[in-house]
Design an enzyme around this catalytic site. Structure first.
Site, PDB file in Angstrom:
ATOM      1  N   HIS A 175      17.356  30.877  38.300  1.00 54.93           N
ATOM      2  CA  HIS A 175      15.983  31.375  38.371  1.00 54.93           C
ATOM      3  C   HIS A 175      15.228  30.773  39.550  1.00 54.93           C
ATOM      4  O   HIS A 175      15.716  29.869  40.239  1.00 54.93           O
ATOM      5  CB  HIS A 175      15.243  31.081  37.058  1.00 54.93           C
ATOM      6  CG  HIS A 175      15.142  29.624  36.711  1.00 54.93           C
ATOM      7  ND1 HIS A 175      14.087  28.833  37.097  1.00 54.93           N
ATOM      8  CD2 HIS A 175      15.969  28.805  35.997  1.00 54.93           C
ATOM      9  CE1 HIS A 175      14.249  27.602  36.636  1.00 54.93           C
ATOM     10  NE2 HIS A 175      15.384  27.555  35.959  1.00 54.93           N
ATOM     11  N   CYS A 191      17.577  24.809  34.783  1.00 47.64           N
ATOM     12  CA  CYS A 191      19.000  25.103  34.900  1.00 47.64           C
ATOM     13  C   CYS A 191      19.378  25.096  36.377  1.00 47.64           C
ATOM     14  O   CYS A 191      19.415  24.054  37.002  1.00 47.64           O
ATOM     15  CB  CYS A 191      19.295  26.445  34.245  1.00 47.64           C
ATOM     16  SG  CYS A 191      19.233  26.411  32.437  1.00 47.64           S
TER      17      CYS A 191
END
Length: 258
Positions: A175, A191
């Site tokens: 992302h 992440c």
């Protein structure tokens, strides 16, 4: 020494610059607006009704920028390979090259192993911390327990690619991020994060489904050498204010995982 062709190119550029209006004569000049000359590929852009300012050059020092490179790994064209040790993500092309993006690897991202599959991608997604995040780091994630709506304020940034394993959501994400200083480093949260400009570029290339592989440290050292592996530093946990960093949090959203 520069070649004759490069010299002519340089002199031509200088002539063009001499004919250009001065910043004070042009209110739309990025130097006047942002205080620096944007790097190619990381200029200001409008996307989905949001305005993204350019990425300041200090965050884009080599190798912290999107580059087309020769790919020396073993994955197939159309696959993604993540190197969490050298802090790179590769989108592999059919001609033996790859787009290489600099990344930040959060604590959750460090746990990513083996192969996953991108089965969803979303533009400007909202975010809610998982129960595990709230339990293990309540001082960091507590202010966001009700969720952050999609937009500039969302920790997932401009795009999110959702990784599945065995047909189930793994809650791992690739992302965007507004935390520019995290790119090239390891962080306490998140992440696999990219500059918003880069995740927009990557998401446009990715089809559904796309296979994602994580490179081992052994392979990273073999392919890139000790000058690149490991790369970056581990950033300490940060306590952020939802009002000043992410904006309003009163809108609950349904998408856990970051």
């Amino acid at each position: 020494m520069p070649s004759r062709r490069s010299f002519l190119a340089l002199t031509g550029s200088a002539a063009l610059a001499a004919c250009a209006p001065r910043p004070e004569d042009n209110p739309d000049d990025p130097v006047s607006r942002y205080g620096f000359t944007p790097v190619e590929g990381y200029e200001a852009m409008d996307d989905g009704g949001y305005h993204l300012p350019p990425v300041p050059p200090q965050y884009l020092e080599w190798p912290n920028r999107r580059q087309l490179v020769f790919y020396e790994g073993e994955r197939a064209a159309g696959d993604i390979e993540i190197d969490p040790h050298a802090k790179f993500l590769y989108y592999i092309l059919p001609d033996g090259t790859a787009w290489r993006y600099p990344i930040a690897v959060g604590r959750a991202g460090l746990a990513l192993r083996g192969r996953t599959t991108i089965r969803q991608k979303k533009e400007w997604p909202g975010w809610t911390p998982t129960k595990n995040m709230l339990r293990t780091q309540p001082e960091v994630y507590g202010p966001f327990a009700r969720g952050v709506p999609g937009g500039i304020a969302s920790p997932l940034g401009a795009r999110a690619l959702y990784l599945y394993r065995g047909g189930k959501d793994s809650y791992f994400r690739i992302h965007g991020t507004n935390d520019l200083g995290s790119i090239g480093n390891s962080g306490s949260a998140g992440c696999i994060r990219l500059f918003n400009h880069d995740i927009i570029d990557l998401a446009a290339r990715v089809s559904i489904p796309t296979e994602v592989y994580v490179r081992t440290e052994e392979d990273s050292l073999r392919l890139l050498g000790p000058e690149m592996t490991p790369r970056g530093v581990e950033l300490p946990p940060r306590i952020v204010s939802p009002e000043t960093i992410y904006g309003a949090t009163e809108v609950a959203v349904e998408d856990p995982g970051v």
